[in-house]
Design a protein around this motif. Structure first.
Motif, PDB file in Angstrom:
ATOM      1  N   HIS A   1       3.897 -10.648  -4.670  1.00  0.00           N
ATOM      2  CA  HIS A   1       4.724 -11.522  -3.647  1.00  0.00           C
ATOM      3  C   HIS A   1       4.631 -12.909  -3.864  1.00  0.00           C
ATOM      4  CE1 HIS A   1       3.980  -7.966  -1.142  1.00  0.00           C
ATOM      5  NE2 HIS A   1       4.936  -7.722  -1.500  1.00  0.00           N
TER       6      HIS A   1
ATOM      7  N   ASN B   1      13.662  -7.264   3.416  1.00  0.00           N
ATOM      8  CA  ASN B   1      13.642  -5.672   2.927  1.00  0.00           C
ATOM      9  C   ASN B   1      14.879  -5.168   2.568  1.00  0.00           C
ATOM     10  OD1 ASN B   1      15.233  -6.233   5.347  1.00  0.00           O
ATOM     11  ND2 ASN B   1      14.773  -4.368   6.570  1.00  0.00           N
TER      12      ASN B   1
ATOM     13  N   SER C   1       9.202  -8.424  -1.248  1.00  0.00           N
ATOM     14  CA  SER C   1       9.886  -7.140  -0.708  1.00  0.00           C
ATOM     15  C   SER C   1       9.153  -6.730   0.567  1.00  0.00           C
ATOM     16  CB  SER C   1       9.787  -5.979  -1.678  1.00  0.00           C
ATOM     17  OG  SER C   1       8.572  -5.774  -2.185  1.00  0.00           O
ATOM     18  N   ASN C   2       8.054  -7.187   1.007  1.00  0.00           N
ATOM     19  CA  ASN C   2       7.313  -6.799   2.106  1.00  0.00           C
ATOM     20  C   ASN C   2       7.884  -7.187   3.359  1.00  0.00           C
ATOM     21  OD1 ASN C   2       6.478  -9.278   1.513  1.00  0.00           O
ATOM     22  ND2 ASN C   2       4.324  -9.003   2.745  1.00  0.00           N
TER      23      ASN C   2
END
Length: 375
Positions: free
Chosen positions: A229, A203, A199-200
């Motif tokens: 992640h 997006n 999710s980093n």
């Protein structure tokens, strides 16, 4: 006998057999030996099966990987046993997208269940990691995500050619796979769930996925849940696999992680999977996660353990856990003995010899169990 009539008989099960390409028919043949010995050692169990020659050779003859009514032919079976698909003569995106993926999606096999377990008798390529350290399960979303058929090409054959592939994450699809993952975590002693994300950097879909993980987690406060992640999670598969119990991931992330998981417990020749419809409205499909391995096809050296272990998973799904345990225990006993091993495990045994050794061990272990019951 019609398949719906077979279903009415107690402990009688219908199975569609799709051997596929390359080493698929070779390892499926060993799996059939296991099904036969299970009938022998369990008098109340019978398997009725039909063969379907859907593979790349079929495609070259008919222009399709399976007939137009192929899915209709499969829908009345209790389960499907699949070998492998793929050949140099047919592009992979054709063989996969016209055979495996339609089966998974049409029959709502939205759970791809892949155990990552170091079997007794084997050593992990990871130094200092024991059998207790390597025993977890990966649950992969199996019908949408990154493997969604949304996209296309524009301006083909020109300098402006463009290819677009869209990821599709639905609330319905994400919720059902994550609810399943939480339920599996609840059934295991550690009650721990690890979920892959990114999710980093991705997006839209990944924050959506993370939100659903947390929403469902609120309903399961007893579960220790962590989001990692994908890049860090892949590293942790190597550095601290003992920290995992149940791992959940999207279609792509789960696919990559489980190949890595297979590598740390001995290789793809050992790795089974179940494509599961938990509601049992449709047949589930069981297969090894290895490919068709055309480079060794026909040489008789393929390891059949992944295929046979997939039958263990099938027995669990058919609510025959005693047979599932028997098959897996027999595999481990043969490996622990070390006399019969295929070349990928450092031995000289061929595919048939490995299959025969496991069948003999099933028969031997069953006899001991029965004698024990008579005492």
């Amino acid at each position: 006998m019609k398949h719906n009539e077979v279903k009415k008989l107690q402990k009688h099960f219908s199975i569609a057999i799709i051997p596929g390409d390359g080493i698929g028919p070779e390892v499926v043949n060993e799996g059939l030996k296991v099904l036969k010995v299970l009938e022998e050692v369990h008098s109340d169990v019978r398997f009725v099966y039909d063969f379907y020659d859907w593979n790349c050779e079929y495609y070259l003859k008919h222009g399709r990987m399976m007939p137009t009514n192929g899915l209709n032919l499969l829908e009345d079976y209790d389960t499907i046993l699949f070998g492998a698909v793929g050949a140099p003569t047919v592009p992979d995106h054709v063989s996969v997208w016209e055979l495996i993926l339609p089966i998974r999606r049409h029959f709502q096999q939205y759970v791809n269940l892949r155990p990552v377990k170091l079997l007794k008798g084997l050593e992990s390529p990871l130094r200092y990691k024991s059998h207790d350290d390597l025993d977890f399960v990966v649950i992969r979303e199996n019908t949408e995500g990154e493997y969604s058929n949304i996209g296309g090409r524009l301006h083909e054959g020109t300098p402006y050619e463009t290819a677009i592939q869209n990821n599709v994450f639905t609330r319905y699809g994400s919720e059902r796979i994550l609810k399943y993952a939480y339920s599996v975590a609840e059934s295991r002693p550690k009650k721990r769930l690890t979920v892959a994300t990114k999710s980093n950097a991705i997006n839209h879909t990944m924050p959506f996925w993370d939100e659903i993980v947390k929403e469902i987690g609120n309903e399961h406060p007893q579960i220790d849940v962590q989001l990692y992640h994908i890049d860090a999670l892949a590293a942790y598969f190597i550095s601290k696999p003992e920290s995992f119990d149940v791992v959940a991931g999207s279609n792509l992330f789960g696919d990559i992680l489980t190949d890595l998981g297979a590598a740390i417990v001995g290789g793809l020749g050992l790795a089974p999977s179940g494509n599961i419809n938990p509601e049992r409205k449709y047949p589930s499909m069981f297969e090894p996660i290895h490919g068709s391995a055309p480079d060794i096809a026909g040489k008789g050296i393929a390891n059949p353990i992944a295929q046979i272990w997939s039958i263990s998973l099938m027995m669990d799904h058919l609510r025959l856990p005693e047979l599932g345990k028997l098959v897996l225990s027999a595999i481990e006993e043969v490996l622990f003995d070390g006399t019969v091993r295929t070349p990928d495990l450092g031995g000289t045994a061929n595919t048939m010899e490995m299959g025969d050794a496991i069948v003999s061990k099933i028969r031997e272990m069953s006899l001991k169990t029965n004698l024990g019951e008579k005492k």
